[in-house]
Design a protein around this motif. Sequence first.
Motif, PDB file in Angstrom:
ATOM      1  N   ARG A  49       0.968  -1.157  -0.160  1.00 46.59           N
ATOM      2  CA  ARG A  49       0.032   0.123  -0.108  1.00 46.59           C
ATOM      3  C   ARG A  49       0.841   1.111  -0.083  1.00 46.59           C
ATOM      4  O   ARG A  49       1.955   1.247   0.543  1.00 46.59           O
ATOM      5  CB  ARG A  49      -0.983  -0.073   1.044  1.00 46.59           C
ATOM      6  CG  ARG A  49      -0.249  -0.141   2.616  1.00 46.59           C
ATOM      7  CD  ARG A  49      -1.438  -0.005   3.734  1.00 46.59           C
ATOM      8  NE  ARG A  49      -0.918   0.098   5.004  1.00 46.59           N
ATOM      9  CZ  ARG A  49      -1.790  -0.039   6.243  1.00 46.59           C
ATOM     10  NH1 ARG A  49      -2.939   0.158   5.987  1.00 46.59           N
ATOM     11  NH2 ARG A  49      -1.196   0.158   7.314  1.00 46.59           N
ATOM     12  N   GLY A  50       0.377   2.238  -0.813  1.00 46.33           N
ATOM     13  CA  GLY A  50       1.401   3.390  -0.909  1.00 46.33           C
ATOM     14  C   GLY A  50       0.575   4.711  -0.992  1.00 46.33           C
ATOM     15  O   GLY A  50      -0.915   4.598  -0.777  1.00 46.33           O
ATOM     16  N   THR A  51       1.034   5.643  -0.748  1.00 50.11           N
ATOM     17  CA  THR A  51       0.848   7.174  -1.010  1.00 50.11           C
ATOM     18  C   THR A  51       1.757   7.922  -1.704  1.00 50.11           C
ATOM     19  O   THR A  51       2.727   7.673  -1.558  1.00 50.11           O
ATOM     20  CB  THR A  51       0.251   7.575   0.553  1.00 50.11           C
ATOM     21  OG1 THR A  51       1.685   7.865   1.279  1.00 50.11           O
ATOM     22  CG2 THR A  51      -0.651   6.959   1.289  1.00 50.11           C
ATOM     23  N   PHE A  52       0.961   9.018  -2.302  1.00 48.83           N
ATOM     24  CA  PHE A  52       1.940  10.028  -3.014  1.00 48.83           C
ATOM     25  C   PHE A  52       1.186  11.380  -2.613  1.00 48.83           C
ATOM     26  O   PHE A  52      -0.026  11.302  -2.442  1.00 48.83           O
ATOM     27  CB  PHE A  52       2.129  10.003  -4.375  1.00 48.83           C
ATOM     28  CG  PHE A  52       1.191   9.793  -5.398  1.00 48.83           C
ATOM     29  CD1 PHE A  52       0.643  10.774  -6.009  1.00 48.83           C
ATOM     30  CD2 PHE A  52       0.308   8.515  -5.258  1.00 48.83           C
ATOM     31  CE1 PHE A  52      -0.561  10.716  -6.824  1.00 48.83           C
ATOM     32  CE2 PHE A  52      -0.750   8.269  -5.987  1.00 48.83           C
ATOM     33  CZ  PHE A  52      -1.289   9.498  -6.797  1.00 48.83           C
ATOM     34  N   SER A  53       2.016  12.558  -2.543  1.00 50.22           N
ATOM     35  CA  SER A  53       1.296  13.607  -2.167  1.00 50.22           C
ATOM     36  C   SER A  53       1.213  14.714  -3.474  1.00 50.22           C
ATOM     37  O   SER A  53       1.906  14.655  -4.259  1.00 50.22           O
ATOM     38  CB  SER A  53       2.260  14.426  -1.334  1.00 50.22           C
ATOM     39  OG  SER A  53       1.904  15.876  -1.166  1.00 50.22           O
TER      40      SER A  53
END
Length: 471
Positions: A49-53
């Motif tokens: 699972r990942g996030t980017f801004s």
Amino acid sequence: MPFPTLRSVLLCALAACPAAAGARPAAVPLKLEPYSFRLADGTDLPAERGTFSVPEDRNDPGSRRIEIGFLRFRSTAAHPGNPIVYLAGGPGGSGIAAAREQRQPLFLALRRVADVIALDQRGVGVSNHIPPCTAERRLDPAVPLGEASLTAYYRETLLGCVTRWKAAGVAVNGYTTVQNADDLEDLRKALGARKIDLWGISYGTHLAFAAMRRHPRSIGRVALASAEGMDQTVKLPAHVDAAFARIERVAPGIAATMRRVYGRYDSEPGRFTLPGGKLALRADSFPLRMMAGILPKDPEGIPRLVGAFQALDSGRTEALSPLLYGYFFKDPLTMTGMPELMDVASGITAARLALVRRQAAVSLAGAATNFPMPQLRGAVPGLDLGDAYRREIRSSIPTLLLSGDLDVRTPLEEQAEATAGLTRFHRILVRNGGHDLFEAHPAVAGILVDFFSGRAVRTTEISLSPPRPGR
């Protein structure tokens, strides 16, 4: 809301997370962590699972940044292709939820081709940074339910919510499909991929078209179901009527029954009494037309549509009274932000709105199918993306489309117009198919695998068993 705090966050740049050969360097920082994904059979699948801004509003230099979240299922192929990004419908659907639910087999099958990304779009699920907003009042049961009363209530609620969201720091004007499409470009950069492939349904196709126009060099292939064009947030009533005419083949007489009911309720709003006689509601045909656009979304809903209108035609309202009360009156309206703002931003041209109004006066659908649009058109100043945005796209990106002939949400006629400018295009007609087509037939998984692998797809038609309204 954002993902929970990650205990072991990997900050991926080119040195930390090597991309595939030939990929461009990642320009957007990506946070990843291992994730154990529970499958429907109870087993666990290793995932990430990942996030980017991204800026919440790219047009405002002072906008806050928000995190966009996703799950990545790694490919089982020796040489994976472009990452395949799933675009949920709605607007407001969650890609992560789709991977947990009915489309899970497709996510797993597509791993044979490439990494598969279950994306939660801005304003949805783990990418949601908008607090829910509840209306300050309930609808008044003493006022007949109709287009005018519902429109006034929805507009009043949306305007109040916009004020509250802005006070909470939300960049309301960032919730447009243009900025949603730019999130896809940032996702591509974050993944370090030269291109991404898109796989979407309904509003997800609207988003895919926007991305194909804005970032054509970043997209390899696109697979769609139930296409919604750039000026099709509101469907033409005549096209919805054409879908009902096809439903007539499996439910003879339903159109005439619906017209009788609508005529009666427009002459005098009908009375709906809750069990025990505790409360009586009144409604004209508008909420019934809304219901008629929802119940037969997929073929299994056609028997429910037939049963509901046969009951209304014979004067029996008791089965529908709790439904109307629960949907419209029980609780005050709550808006989550993303669905309402995205649709208002995509809007409708003045010429199409005039055509909708002319057709609505004589159609089965009226102006109810896509409520609260066009009724909320222009409700948020500065949000509408303008007519240039609503021009249908032209593209040579290879595109596959599944279309159901019984679909009342995105009728065949709308989909033909939406895809007329695509030059490398292949359509598969799903006979007796409704709106949710990816899971409708076992052959779909193989078709998608072939398409994203670059192999020729020769299937032009799939047939499903017709619904049986009389059973």
